[in-house]
Motif scaffolding. Structure first.
Motif, short mmCIF file in Angstrom:
data_model
loop_
_atom_site.label_atom_id
_atom_site.label_comp_id
_atom_site.label_asym_id
_atom_site.label_seq_id
_atom_site.Cartn_x
_atom_site.Cartn_y
_atom_site.Cartn_z
N THR A 216 6.57 2.70 12.87
CA THR A 216 6.66 1.27 12.60
C THR A 216 5.31 0.64 12.88
OG1 THR A 216 8.03 -0.70 12.91
CG2 THR A 216 7.37 0.50 14.91
N VAL A 217 5.07 -0.52 12.28
CA VAL A 217 3.78 -1.21 12.41
C VAL A 217 4.00 -2.56 13.09
CG1 VAL A 217 1.80 -2.16 11.17
CG2 VAL A 217 2.90 -0.08 10.34
N TYR A 256 -4.33 0.47 12.90
CA TYR A 256 -3.97 0.64 11.48
C TYR A 256 -5.20 0.94 10.63
CZ TYR A 256 -1.61 -0.20 7.03
OH TYR A 256 -1.08 -0.05 5.76
N ASP A 257 -6.30 0.24 10.89
CA ASP A 257 -7.50 0.40 10.07
C ASP A 257 -8.13 1.78 10.19
OD1 ASP A 257 -7.18 -2.18 9.20
OD2 ASP A 257 -8.63 -3.03 10.60
N GLU A 258 -7.76 2.54 11.23
CA GLU A 258 -8.33 3.86 11.44
C GLU A 258 -7.42 4.98 10.93
OE1 GLU A 258 -9.34 4.26 15.55
OE2 GLU A 258 -10.46 2.36 15.61
N LEU A 259 -6.29 4.62 10.34
CA LEU A 259 -5.35 5.64 9.85
C LEU A 259 -5.90 6.30 8.59
CD1 LEU A 259 -1.99 3.65 10.18
CD2 LEU A 259 -2.96 5.30 11.80
N PRO A 260 -5.52 7.56 8.33
CA PRO A 260 -5.94 8.22 7.08
C PRO A 260 -5.50 7.42 5.85
CG PRO A 260 -4.92 9.80 8.59
CD PRO A 260 -4.69 8.44 9.17
N GLU A 261 -6.31 7.48 4.81
CA GLU A 261 -6.05 6.70 3.61
C GLU A 261 -4.68 6.99 3.02
OE1 GLU A 261 -7.83 7.32 -0.59
OE2 GLU A 261 -9.13 5.85 0.38
N ALA A 262 -4.29 8.27 2.95
CA ALA A 262 -3.01 8.63 2.35
C ALA A 262 -1.85 8.01 3.14
CB ALA A 262 -2.85 10.15 2.30
N GLN A 264 -2.08 5.15 4.97
CA GLN A 264 -2.12 3.72 4.70
C GLN A 264 -1.46 3.40 3.36
OE1 GLN A 264 -5.69 1.45 5.35
NE2 GLN A 264 -6.44 2.84 6.91
N GLN A 265 -1.68 4.26 2.36
CA GLN A 265 -1.05 4.04 1.06
C GLN A 265 0.47 3.98 1.18
OE1 GLN A 265 -2.58 7.30 -1.26
NE2 GLN A 265 -4.30 6.12 -2.04
N LYS A 266 1.03 4.94 1.91
CA LYS A 266 2.49 4.98 2.07
C LYS A 266 2.99 3.78 2.87
CE LYS A 266 3.91 8.85 0.09
NZ LYS A 266 4.97 8.87 -0.94
N LEU A 267 2.26 3.40 3.90
CA LEU A 267 2.68 2.30 4.76
C LEU A 267 2.63 0.96 4.04
CD1 LEU A 267 0.87 3.29 8.09
CD2 LEU A 267 3.31 3.52 7.59
N SER A 268 1.84 0.86 2.96
CA SER A 268 1.71 -0.41 2.26
C SER A 268 2.86 -0.69 1.31
CB SER A 268 0.39 -0.44 1.47
OG SER A 268 0.42 0.48 0.40
N ALA A 269 3.76 0.29 1.12
CA ALA A 269 4.93 0.08 0.26
C ALA A 269 5.80 -1.05 0.83
CB ALA A 269 5.74 1.36 0.15
N GLN A 270 6.22 -1.96 -0.05
CA GLN A 270 6.93 -3.16 0.41
C GLN A 270 8.44 -2.93 0.48
OE1 GLN A 270 5.23 -6.00 1.56
NE2 GLN A 270 3.65 -4.42 1.41
N HIS A 271 8.86 -2.09 1.40
CA HIS A 271 10.27 -1.86 1.66
C HIS A 271 10.46 -1.82 3.17
CE1 HIS A 271 10.54 -0.70 -2.57
NE2 HIS A 271 9.56 0.17 -2.35
N ASP A 272 11.68 -2.07 3.62
CA ASP A 272 11.95 -2.01 5.06
C ASP A 272 12.12 -0.59 5.55
OD1 ASP A 272 11.76 -4.71 5.41
OD2 ASP A 272 13.91 -5.10 5.25
N GLU A 458 -9.77 -0.96 -6.74
CA GLU A 458 -10.59 -1.54 -5.67
C GLU A 458 -10.02 -1.24 -4.29
OE1 GLU A 458 -12.74 -5.78 -4.52
OE2 GLU A 458 -11.26 -5.70 -6.14
N TYR A 459 -8.67 -1.20 -4.19
CA TYR A 459 -8.03 -0.99 -2.90
C TYR A 459 -7.30 0.35 -2.93
CZ TYR A 459 -9.09 -5.91 -2.31
OH TYR A 459 -9.75 -7.11 -2.23
N ARG A 460 -8.05 1.42 -2.71
CA ARG A 460 -7.50 2.77 -2.80
C ARG A 460 -6.50 3.09 -1.68
NH1 ARG A 460 -8.90 7.29 -5.94
NH2 ARG A 460 -10.15 6.66 -7.72
N ASN A 461 -6.52 2.31 -0.59
CA ASN A 461 -5.61 2.59 0.52
C ASN A 461 -4.29 1.84 0.40
OD1 ASN A 461 -6.70 0.05 0.97
ND2 ASN A 461 -6.71 0.25 3.20
N LYS A 462 -4.04 1.23 -0.78
CA LYS A 462 -2.80 0.47 -1.00
C LYS A 462 -1.95 1.16 -2.07
CE LYS A 462 -4.08 -3.03 1.64
NZ LYS A 462 -3.40 -3.35 2.91
N SER A 463 -0.70 0.73 -2.15
CA SER A 463 0.18 1.17 -3.23
C SER A 463 0.76 -0.07 -3.90
CB SER A 463 1.31 2.05 -2.68
OG SER A 463 2.16 1.32 -1.83
#
Length: 607
Positions: A216-217, A256-262, A264-272, A458-463
């Motif tokens: 969790t974040v 959070y900013d130091e987490l691996p990119e892959a 961060q991508q998963k964590l950016s998904a907008q679901h609970d 531009e934002y490779r660490n997002k989904s």
């Protein structure tokens, strides 16, 4: 209360060829909601711990406490080992296994009967199989941060299910959950909200299990724990935590900013609730160095011939250094130029080669991608044009014939970017560079073609949530994009600022290397006279607009050097190009750019 005697005896083999500990499971509930586990006196305990054990919050503290109290002491039976001095009741099988093993373990799977059956087999109604990892959001639950307020202090994770009827059993199928959501949330949720609720409730009720990792974040940090018990449904006072599971949380969160990119991508998904199993290795390695992970793998007797996933996942896709042999093959003036292009790709992962026609942009892009990716199998080429669309490029509904019935229907079909991204993100491919070559990238409406994917460049660490399939999608870290842009077709000055931010731009122009001397180097390698290179230089010197200067590739073909080939190429390919450029200006292209006029301007041989 059910006694421990109603369960068989379970055994745990300690690492490094160690002895076997024994214990019993109970139905008595521990303080964190899991079922307690009993280890009798005289059971072996590992003398040391792995580096990551300090992150296992309660188990590490409990082990230290038991050692300090003398309840775990040096063993007389197994020299060099420790042993329990009396009967110890643990909050869960995982806590018992972690204290005895000195490392985080899934107690439901490591405790086994004499005939090898795991403890998990003795829990009715549970879904067992490989461990999974999950994200559950709690920092925005109806305006409150439940992570800091309840989850971490009380050792749990929860999900709001305010309108879900009481008495719901765990282990329901997705269809059964769908019926409950449809009935219980009929007038209070939209269709898409109900769809999300079905996925989240089914995951929390039926797919999660003890031993799974949960994340969790909160406050800009990622917290990691292990689910230690079954789901519980209660009537919470504020309806923010009606469904709960006990969790053993690690002590510290990870920035959070130091987490691996892959990750961060998963964590950016907008679901609970989001499944993170695909990045489990990245989670396992948080807070540990490569050396600590290697020591830990050795301590638990991991197969030395197999790479450690938590270390492997940290490696960025590596682009090989261009060689002198590659520079010679491509007739580039110096290897350092190729290295610079390679470094730009490594840094930005998106690059555009731009210049006038005939400068070898597409050829160079393909050859460089094949070299950097390790072969043509990792390279896909598409060509943009004015009618090219998102549905062509990424995914959309297209008419397809059913292979058996012959019926034609519109079906969701992947485009070249989706196909290449799926290939690049497969297990085993994640460290192999994959390249998408987009020829004539400026001829399409980029905002229309890329759609929501433009954001990801531009934002490779997002989904992002995809328009058609509804999937959460991120660009794999090992996916590189090389575009080519013909400046005679549309000026580079017309490229908007959004595209400039997303791509590095490299010019291929007859006025600069490696293009300016390319034809001369090619002619020398072919053993041919240098006159065509002199003519091309003279031609480009007469063209004022640099975007319309002519590239050397027109004159790097075998047909040019057959009888009359040079004159034919000049008359049918080069002059029409310049006539179109000067259309309506009243300029005599033949008189200004023809071979006769250019040859007259060249100095006499030997002069």
């Amino acid at each position: 209360m059910t006694t421990a005697d109603q369960y068989p005896e379970f055994r745990l083999r300690l690492p490094n060829g160690g002895p076997e500990a024994r214990g019993r499971h109970t139905d008595e509930m521990g303080t964190n909601g899991s079922r307690r586990f009993v280890v009798l006196a005289g059971q072996p305990v590992r003398p040391d711990v792995v580096p990551s054990f300090q992150q296992v919050r309660s188990a590490h503290r409990l082990r230290e406490q038991l050692l300090a109290e003398g309840r775990i002491k040096p063993s007389q039976t197994w020299p060099g080992w420790l042993e329990t001095a009396d009967t110890i009741t643990f909050n869960s099988p995982s806590e018992a296994g972690a204290v005895l093993m000195g490392s985080a373990v899934n107690g439901w799977l490591v405790w086994k009967t004499e005939d090898g059956r795991p403890l998990a087999d003795f829990l009715p109604g549970a879904s067992w199989g490989p461990n999974r990892a999950w994200l559950v959001r709690g920092s925005n639950a109806t305006g409150l941060d439940l992570v800091q307020r309840m989850w971490l202090p009380e050792g749990r994770v929860s999900l709001a299910a305010a309108r879900l009827r009481q008495g719901v059993e765990p282990g329901l199928s997705k269809e059964e959950v769908r019926v409950l959501v449809q009935e219980d949330y009929e007038a209070t949720a939209t269709y898409s909200q109900k769809q999300d609720l079905v996925e989240e409730l089914h995951a929390f009720l039926s797919r999660m299990k003890p031993g799974d990792t949960v994340c969790t974040v909160s406050g800009g940090r990622l917290y990691v724990g292990e689910i230690t018990g079954a789901v519980e449904q209660i009537e919470s006072e504020d309806h923010r935590s009606n469904l709960r599971r006990p969790v053993t949380w690690q002590d510290e969160g990870h920035p959070y900013d130091e987490l691996p990119e892959a990750l961060q991508q998963k964590l950016s998904a907008q679901h609970d609730v989001v499944e993170l199993t695909a990045v489990q290795a990245a989670i396992d390695g948080l807070g540990l160095t490569d050396e600590e992970l290697a020591d830990e793998a050795e301590a638990i007797e991991r197969d030395p011939s197999v790479e450690i996933p938590a270390i492997t996942v940290r490696r960025d896709p590596e682009l090989p250094e261009p060689t002198d042999e590659l520079a010679a093959e491509l007739l580039v003036h110096e290897t350092a130029w190729l290295r610079e292009v390679r470094d730009l790709l490594a840094d930005d992962r998106q690059l555009v080669l731009y210049g006038p026609p005939g400068t070898g942009k597409t050829y160079l892009a393909l050859k460089l991608a094949e070299f950097l990716g390790g072969g043509p199998e990792q390279v896909k080429l598409v060509q943009f044009h004015p009618s090219y669309s998102y549905e062509d490029f990424f995914e959309g509904f297209r008419p397809q014939e059913h292979p058996e019935t012959g019926e034609v229907a519109f079906r969701l079909t992947a485009g070249p970017l989706r196909e290449l991204a799926d290939l690049a993100s497969r297990e085993g491919n994640r460290h192999i560079p994959h390249f998408l070559i987009i020829d004539e990238i400026n001829r399409a409406n980029l905002a229309k073609v890329f759609g929501e994917l433009y954001f990801l460049l531009e934002y490779r660490n997002k989904s992002v949530r995809l328009t058609y399939s509804g999937d959460d999608f991120a660009l794999p870290p090992n996916l590189f994009v090389i575009g080519t842009m013909n400046t005679a077709d549309r000026s580079i000055a017309l490229v908007d600022a959004a595209m400039r931010r997303r791509f590095a731009f490299v010019e291929l122009s007859p006025r600069t290397e490696p293009t300016s001397g390319l034809l001369r180097r090619w002619l020398d390698a072919q053993g041919k006279d240098a006159e065509p290179a002199d003519l091309l230089d003279a031609l480009n010197a007469r063209i004022e607009d640099p975007d319309f200067r002519v590239g050397p590739s027109y004159l790097m073909k075998k047909g040019v050097y057959r009888n009359g080939g040079l004159e034919r190429t000049w008359r049918t390919k080069i002059l029409p190009l310049l006539e179109e450029h000067h259309y309506g200006e009243g300029i005599d292209s033949e008189k200004r750019y023809g071979l006769t006029a250019l040859r007259r301007s060249l100095p006499e041989p030997g002069a």
